[in-house]
Design a protein around this motif. Structure first.
Motif: not given
Length: 77
Positions: A31, A33-34, A36-38, A40-41, A60-62
Motif C-alpha cells: 500500500r 504510505t499514509r 500519519e506515518e510521515i 510519526s517520523m 518512510v515508504d514501505g
C-alpha cells in the motif's frame, strides 16, 4: 499519495491499473504510505529520542523508493 503523485498518475491512460501495479510491488503492506506515518517520523525526529541522529536518509515508504530495482527491463519505458 500526494496531489503531485496523483498528477503524475493522470499521465497514464489507465491510472488505476498503473497504481495497482505499483502498489503490488511495495513490500511492506502492499500500500501507499499514509500521512500519519510521515507525521510519526517527523515527531520522532524532532523529539529527544532522535537527539543522536545526524545526516541520515530515512525512507518512510514501505520500500517504495526501491521499486526501480523491481522492474524488469521490458517494463521500463
Amino acid at each position: 499519495m500526494t496531489p503531485l503523485y496523483q498528477q503524475w498518475l493522470a499521465t497514464f491512460p489507465d491510472q488505476q491499473q498503473k497504481l495497482a501495479s505499483i502498489v503490488a510491488k511495495i513490500p511492506l503492506g502492499g500500500r501507499m504510505t499514509r500521512a500519519e506515518e510521515i507525521a510519526s517520523m517527523v515527531l520522532f525526529l524532532i523529539s529527544s529520542q532522535a537527539s543522536h541522529i545526524t545526516g541520515q536518509h530515512l525512507f518512510v515508504d514501505g520500500g517504495y523508493v526501491h521499486l526501480d530495482r523491481a522492474y524488469t527491463p521490458s517494463e521500463k519505458k
